[in-house]
Enzyme design. Structure first.
Site, PDB file in Angstrom:
ATOM      1  N   CYS A  66      16.466  37.353 -43.137  1.00 38.61           N
ATOM      2  CA  CYS A  66      16.544  36.309 -42.365  1.00 38.61           C
ATOM      3  C   CYS A  66      16.125  36.314 -41.126  1.00 38.61           C
ATOM      4  O   CYS A  66      16.747  37.281 -40.443  1.00 38.61           O
ATOM      5  CB  CYS A  66      18.189  35.580 -42.775  1.00 38.61           C
ATOM      6  N   CYS A 114      21.864  31.568 -31.539  1.00 41.18           N
ATOM      7  CA  CYS A 114      21.769  32.423 -32.692  1.00 41.18           C
ATOM      8  C   CYS A 114      22.981  32.067 -33.473  1.00 41.18           C
ATOM      9  O   CYS A 114      22.932  32.502 -34.667  1.00 41.18           O
ATOM     10  CB  CYS A 114      21.488  33.814 -32.204  1.00 41.18           C
ATOM     11  N   CYS A 126      24.473  30.743 -23.687  1.00 37.68           N
ATOM     12  CA  CYS A 126      23.570  30.443 -25.008  1.00 37.68           C
ATOM     13  C   CYS A 126      24.287  30.713 -26.192  1.00 37.68           C
ATOM     14  O   CYS A 126      24.724  32.006 -26.239  1.00 37.68           O
ATOM     15  CB  CYS A 126      22.229  31.069 -24.587  1.00 37.68           C
ATOM     16  N   ASP A 155      16.113  54.441 -37.927  1.00 36.96           N
ATOM     17  CA  ASP A 155      17.485  53.886 -38.466  1.00 36.96           C
ATOM     18  C   ASP A 155      17.862  54.416 -39.872  1.00 36.96           C
ATOM     19  O   ASP A 155      19.094  53.704 -40.278  1.00 36.96           O
ATOM     20  CB  ASP A 155      17.372  52.429 -38.361  1.00 36.96           C
ATOM     21  N   CYS A 208      22.911  30.235 -37.979  1.00 31.05           N
ATOM     22  CA  CYS A 208      23.057  31.055 -38.797  1.00 31.05           C
ATOM     23  C   CYS A 208      23.417  30.141 -40.224  1.00 31.05           C
ATOM     24  O   CYS A 208      24.522  29.390 -39.916  1.00 31.05           O
ATOM     25  CB  CYS A 208      24.428  31.975 -38.739  1.00 31.05           C
ATOM     26  N   CYS A 254      16.225  33.025 -30.282  1.00 28.39           N
ATOM     27  CA  CYS A 254      16.677  33.479 -29.006  1.00 28.39           C
ATOM     28  C   CYS A 254      15.704  33.096 -28.017  1.00 28.39           C
ATOM     29  O   CYS A 254      14.436  33.135 -27.900  1.00 28.39           O
ATOM     30  CB  CYS A 254      16.512  34.875 -29.047  1.00 28.39           C
TER      31      CYS A 254
END
Length: 371
Positions: free
Chosen positions: A240, A193, A190, A133, A197, A247
């Site tokens: 975080c 998530c 759903c 990445d 936050c 999930c």
């Protein structure tokens, strides 16, 4: 049934310790380039200037390497047992994202990728290039197109086998390999998530503003963290895990097989008291070989001081006060804020001395009312 080229590559990948492998064409992912352009135009990349600098190459695998014909998408599971969010209740300890508690995953992935790429080259006769990445690859859209998972409402990849806990890596090859079918989106109605936050960083499902994300603020953001985010950070000092950890697909997650991803001593949500005393040399020694080291001591101490200010732990006051004379304005400013939270009386007594600080941002922290 005869073993196919894909079967052989997948077997080699699994033998090297990869947990998931899928295949995609190197053609541009529909909509990904436009989404990146909109993201950058809105300034949501914040301090992550490399996203803008590399946007031309990032928009398509072919823009990065025109000879590419296929992409091998690889996943390495870094899941753990237990509740990653339990540490948030231990306010005198620093919460470190589980991905950063082991050895640096970049090093782990690169070592495996090099070995696998050599085997792919031998099997196909094609040229290869490897990416993790740090390279300008839009890996999550590619991984979704290859069927490795789907991009959840938290914008991260979700796997039916490993939940939200996969490191991603890629091998580009000039060889033609039959692509796999994409994975469907299984998020449904759903929104766990989104709702969890702490800083409301999701402006809509599948849309994140990193500038409000605690992972961005504690890792990528170079400057002072805005006051309205500090309390919400709690004791999160590096990353975080909230949106990942809730999930529902994590019910299928497994503990990582790779021992290098196990918790490294010193990175396992340590006491804030141990971290507040770190100078640069001690910081480098403690976090050598982990992702934390790349952030640098001053930004890390900034985060630790915010956690100290949120801890309500009076025993930390002398350690916080010692940081008022730190060489880094970034550290001094957050020491002032933490002191105002932990010991308002002491903050008021020292306030007149703060007017002499050479840094304007530090002086402004002294001028604030006790938090």
């Amino acid at each position: 049934m005869a073993e196919t080229l894909k079967d052989r590559i997948a077997a080699e990948a699994k033998a090297l310790g990869f947990d998931a492998v899928r295949f995609a064409s190197a053609d541009p992912v529909e909509g990904a380039g436009a989404a990146l352009a909109a993201f950058l135009a809105e300034g949501r990349h914040g301090d992550m200037g490399w996203l803008a600098d590399t946007s031309g190459r990032r928009k398509s695998p072919l823009a990065l390497w025109p000879e590419a014909r296929s992409v091998i998408l690889l996943g390495l599971n870094y899941g753990r047992g237990g509740d990653p969010l339990a540490i948030l209740n231990e306010t005198s300890r620093g919460a470190i994202s589980i991905y950063a508690q082991g050895e640096d995953y970049h090093d782990i992935l690169k070592a495996k990728l090099k070995q696998l790429a050599a085997r792919v080259q031998a099997l196909t006769g094609g040229d290869v290039k490897i990416f993790v990445d740090t390279a300008p690859v839009m890996e999550k859209p590619l991984a979704a197109r290859a069927g490795l998972g789907w991009q959840g409402k938290h914008t991260n990849l979700v796997s039916r086998e490993f939940g939200s806990w996969l490191f991603l890596a890629e091998i580009f090859t000039s060889a033609e390999i039959e692509p796999d079918a994409p994975e469907e989106d299984h998020c449904g109605a759903c929104r766990r998530c989104l709702d969890i936050c702490p800083t409301n960083a999701f402006t809509a499902p599948y849309r994140l503003d990193p500038r409000a994300c605690i992972s961005y603020l504690t890792i990528e953001h170079k400057g002072h963290i805005a006051p309205h985010y500090r309390t919400a950070m709690g004791n999160r000092i590096f990353g975080c895990d909230d949106c990942l950890a809730v999930c529902p697909w994590n019910k299928f997650a497994q503990a990582a097989r790779n021992s290098a991803l196990a918790v490294k001593e010193g990175s396992d949500n340590p006491p804030l008291a141990e971290l507040l005393v770190l100078d640069d040399q001690a910081f480098r020694a403690r976090f050598r070989g982990t992702p934390i080291k790349r952030t640098g001591r001053d930004r890390f101490l900034r985060n630790v001081l915010i956690a100290a200010g949120n801890s309500a732990d009076a025993a930390l006051v002398p350690l916080v006060e010692a940081r008022l004379d730190d060489a880094s304005p970034l550290v001094r400013a957050m020491a002032v804020w933490a002191l105002s939270r932990l010991a308002p009386g002491r903050f008021a007594a020292l306030r007149p001395l703060g007017a002499a600080d050479p840094d304007a941002d530090v002086r402004s922290e002294w001028l604030r009312e006790a938090a």
